[in-house]
Enzyme design. Structure first.
Site, PDB file in Angstrom:
ATOM      1  CG  ASP A  29       8.186 -25.446  25.314  1.00 62.34           C
ATOM      2  OD1 ASP A  29       7.271 -25.851  24.577  1.00 62.34           O
ATOM      3  OD2 ASP A  29       8.196 -24.336  25.857  1.00 62.34           O
ATOM      4  N   PRO A  37      13.208 -25.018   8.670  1.00 60.69           N
ATOM      5  CG  PRO A  37      12.366 -24.458   6.564  1.00 60.69           C
ATOM      6  CD  PRO A  37      11.958 -25.045   7.891  1.00 60.69           C
ATOM      7  CG  ASP A  55       2.418 -35.455  13.453  1.00 60.42           C
ATOM      8  OD1 ASP A  55       2.836 -36.375  12.743  1.00 60.42           O
ATOM      9  OD2 ASP A  55       1.950 -34.393  13.006  1.00 60.42           O
ATOM     10  CG  HIS A  63       4.448 -23.789  23.260  1.00 64.48           C
ATOM     11  ND1 HIS A  63       5.529 -23.727  24.103  1.00 64.48           N
ATOM     12  CD2 HIS A  63       3.654 -22.735  23.595  1.00 64.48           C
ATOM     13  CE1 HIS A  63       5.394 -22.701  24.919  1.00 64.48           C
ATOM     14  NE2 HIS A  63       4.262 -22.077  24.624  1.00 64.48           N
ATOM     15  CB  VAL A 173      12.642 -19.225  38.972  1.00 65.17           C
ATOM     16  CG1 VAL A 173      12.161 -19.133  37.532  1.00 65.17           C
ATOM     17  CG2 VAL A 173      12.826 -20.684  39.375  1.00 65.17           C
ATOM     18  CB  SER A 223       5.151 -19.014  25.820  1.00 66.52           C
ATOM     19  OG  SER A 223       4.588 -19.876  26.768  1.00 66.52           O
TER      20      SER A 223
END
Length: 695
Positions: A29, A37, A55, A63, A173, A223
């Site tokens: 990903d 945290p 960043d 994501h 898959v 997702s």
């Protein structure tokens, strides 16, 4: 959906296990912010993928962090995850600084995840494409996961249409669609023909996730459904370990499919969006804890039949959703899958009830971009569930400062391809443009063009030290896969050879010195190089000239033909020595084309290095091809398997070439086998070529 604990059956499964550190789940990903945290104390290792860490506020890293939080979030933290006790591996394949990620880069990330010991690989991204549109490198990477008993879980996509996403559509898959808390498919969840054969629905509506900056938000889409399924699979594997059994990822994938609840919406047309069913954790846990799981096809075997496409898929599904509703109206059948396997009316844990299909998709001969994680735009709280327009979001690959100081373990590389060069920056390009002498065109002096390889070769021949200032690349079909960096005392010789091969690539194809392939032996230290286009590729360090070869199909075929013994056909049979040489040359060219195109690879795994070395020099396969072709036989397929007998501290692989008689189908086939040790940076052949007949 609220908290994950509200998912039916998950709280009960947590009472049995929250995961075992011996079970590894890879997240292919965006990069993961392990400082969030929610992931404090989580065992997450980052390995080199196609992308690099961006960043923390980047969309793709956000994501990746969201997906990782769903999987590994600690239960006393802000975002409890499904399997916090399992080990995680982050393989960045998407990044904000590059608009698109290729299937080739995704394949590299999948292989890296498998090499890192992943039992389950989660891919919450894909490209809007059918399985037959997948590139062969990605299909092969998925197939190797199947053969290595690694479960790949991929999001079905958020285009809200009867359409497929790659890799979710690929055989082998486990595809995952998204449903709401009532079990209804989200309007945005895809229900493609291929993914419907081996996919299921899982909760994906307003799932709590880790947000950039340490916060928490709620997102919807496939997702988020995919890591829920990946996490459940990891927990079931943990249960297997706790019961003293060997973890069997592909068998667990079958169990999840077979125990999925049938569609209960009461409308057959609506059930076409249901894939094969809806995740039922309670039934899956019962199946794992009370019933034996048959080993999946290909899970324990060593052999890799790299040219065959008839291997059964251990995740072949039912083709149509199991539906407890009225017969489907004729109009609805127009959009339903038509090549489905017979549907199964009730869940079962017997592997024999599953239909088989080919693990390989038929590749296409063009390169296409891979979209970002399929619901990457939804990185803010979701207010509506309207289906997005069916245009995939783009993703990217980048290189950032936090890659420094995190070198991955070095991997040996023996790769084949063509040479190219790159400047990296405009400043470097302009430097060459100013230093290179002008050229004469029709009597007029014009500035040098550093993009003209002929001018560049001429300049580097006169100024060999300048070769170090270029970024040398190894390409597959014009796509860079590695940046070549010469190191050590032999670096000047390496660059000299690169310049020579680049010049020979420009010669006429009928020239005796023409080169259309090079081999590159080296080590991958874990660093990457950013190209002028923005693409980031792994760096390969080359410290020897031995093994850095260049050749053409024609020259290699001639090298094989010259020492060939007289074939069994004679002049009286209508042939002749010249005709026989031509026939053998054509057969050799076919052998090489299969390796260069059908079996093209990154040269990073042991079996790929053995295969590439077999095609590097006529010396390696000369005896095999000479004997078989001299007998009038034709090459059928190529197998690469781990050698059962090897020297101590070696890595030996058997390359097996299987031949048949095209003129006599009753004649026994013949197998030729030679062994290659790839323990060192330069592979080496061991022993003699062995041959035996085969029925």
């Amino acid at each position: 959906m609220g908290e994950l604990s509200a998912i039916p059956g998950l709280a009960g499964l947590w009472r049995l296990t929250t995961g075992d550190g011996r079970i590894t789940v890879a997240v292919v990903d965006g990069a993961v912010d392990t400082g969030h945290p929610a992931l404090a104390g989580a065992d997450i290792t980052r390995v080199q993928g196609a992308g690099a860490a961006a960043d923390v506020t980047g969309e793709k890293k956000a994501h990746g962090t969201a997906v990782a939080g769903v999987l590994f979030g600690r239960h006393d933290g802000p975002v409890p995850g499904v399997a916090p006790g399992c080990r995680g591996v982050s393989v960045p394949a998407f990044c904000d600084r590059r608009p698109r990620t290729s299937q080739l880069d995704l394949a590299r990330a999948v292989e890296a995840a498998a090499d890192a010991g992943a039992h389950v690989i989660n891919i919450s991204g894909g490209q809007l494409a059918a399985a037959e549109e997948a590139e062969d490198v990605l299909s092969r990477a998925i197939r190797r996961c199947v053969e290595g008993n690694v479960l790949v879980v991929a999001a079905a996509g958020n285009d809200g249409c009867l359409c497929d996403h790659v890799p979710a559509a690929l055989p082998g898959v486990l595809a995952v669609g998204a449903c709401d808390d009532a079990g209804r498919p989200l309007p945005s969840s895809n229900w493609g023909r291929d993914s419907s054969r081996h996919g299921l629905l899982a909760p994906g509506h307003e799932v709590p996730v880790a947000a950039p900056g340490g916060g928490v938000t709620r997102l919807s889409g496939t997702s988020l459904a995919a890591p829920i399924v990946s996490g459940v699979a990891a927990l079931l594997l943990s249960l297997q370990l706790h019961r003293g059994a060997r973890p069997d990822p592909l068998a667990v994938g079958r169990v999840l499919l077979e125990t999925a609840d049938p569609c209960d919406l009461g409308e057959a047309e609506a059930c076409t969006r249901y894939l094969t069913g809806k995740l039922n954790i309670t039934k899956a846990v019962k199946a794992v804890t009370t019933n034996p799981i048959d080993a999946p096809t290909g899970a324990s075997g060593q052999e890799l039949v790299v040219l065959s496409s008839d291997v059964p898929s251990p995740l072949a599904g039912h083709g149509q959703p199991r539906c407890d509703c009225a017969p489907t109206p004729v109009g609805a059948l127009a959009t339903a899958p038509t090549s489905a396997s017979p549907s199964v009316s009730a869940p079962s844990v017997s592997a024999q009830s599953m239909s088989a299909q080919s693990v390989f998709a038929q590749p296409v001969g063009h390169s296409v971009g891979l979209s970002a994680p399929v619901d990457a735009p939804a990185l803010t709280p979701v207010a509506t569930l309207a289906a997005p327009a069916p245009s995939p979001t783009t993703a990217g690959v980048t290189l950032s400062a936090d890659d420094e100081g995190q070198p991955a373990p070095q991997r040996l590389i023996y790769a084949l391809g063509t040479l190219g060069y790159d400047f990296g920056t405009e400043a470097r390009r302009d430097t060459f443009k100013q230093l290179m002498p002008p050229v004469e065109v029709d009597g007029v002096s014009v500035p040098a063009n550093p993009y003209d390889p002929r001018q560049m070769v001429a300049y580097l021949t006169e100024n060999p030290s300048e070769a170090r200032a270029l970024i040398w690349t190894l390409n597959l079909d014009l796509t860079p896969i590695y940046a070549i960096e010469a190191v050590g005392g032999y670096a000047p010789g390496v660059y000299e050879r690169l310049v020579e091969f680049l010049g020979r690539q420009l010669e006429a194809e009928d020239s005796e010195t023409f080169v259309d392939r090079v081999s590159v032996p080296g080590r991958q230290p874990g660093r990457t190089t950013r190209l002028f286009s923005g693409q980031v590729v792994p760096t390969v360090e080359v410290d020897i000239t031995r093994g850095l070869y260049g050749w053409s199909v024609t020259s290699l075929a001639h090298a094989v033909v010259d020492p060939c013994p007289p074939p069994r056909t004679s002049v009286a049979a209508g042939g002749g020595r010249d005709n026989d040489r031509d026939r053998i040359s054509e057969a050799v060219a076919d052998f090489l084309a299969r390796i260069y195109y059908d079996l093209r690879n990154f040269g990073a795994t042991s079996r790929d290095r053995a295969l590439n070395f077999a095609a590097t020099n006529a010396v390696q396969a000369r005896e095999t091809l000479s004997q078989a072709l001299g007998r009038g036989m034709a090459l059928q397929n190529i197998d690469v398997e781990k050698s059962p007998y090897a020297r101590p501290d070696s890595d030996c692989w058997d390359v097996k070439l299987r031949f048949f008689d095209p003129e006599n189908g009753r004649r026994a086939k013949r197998v030729y086998r030679f062994t290659i040790d790839v323990k060192d940076v330069m592979p080496v052949s061991i022993g003699e070529v062995r041959s035996w007949p085969e029925n």
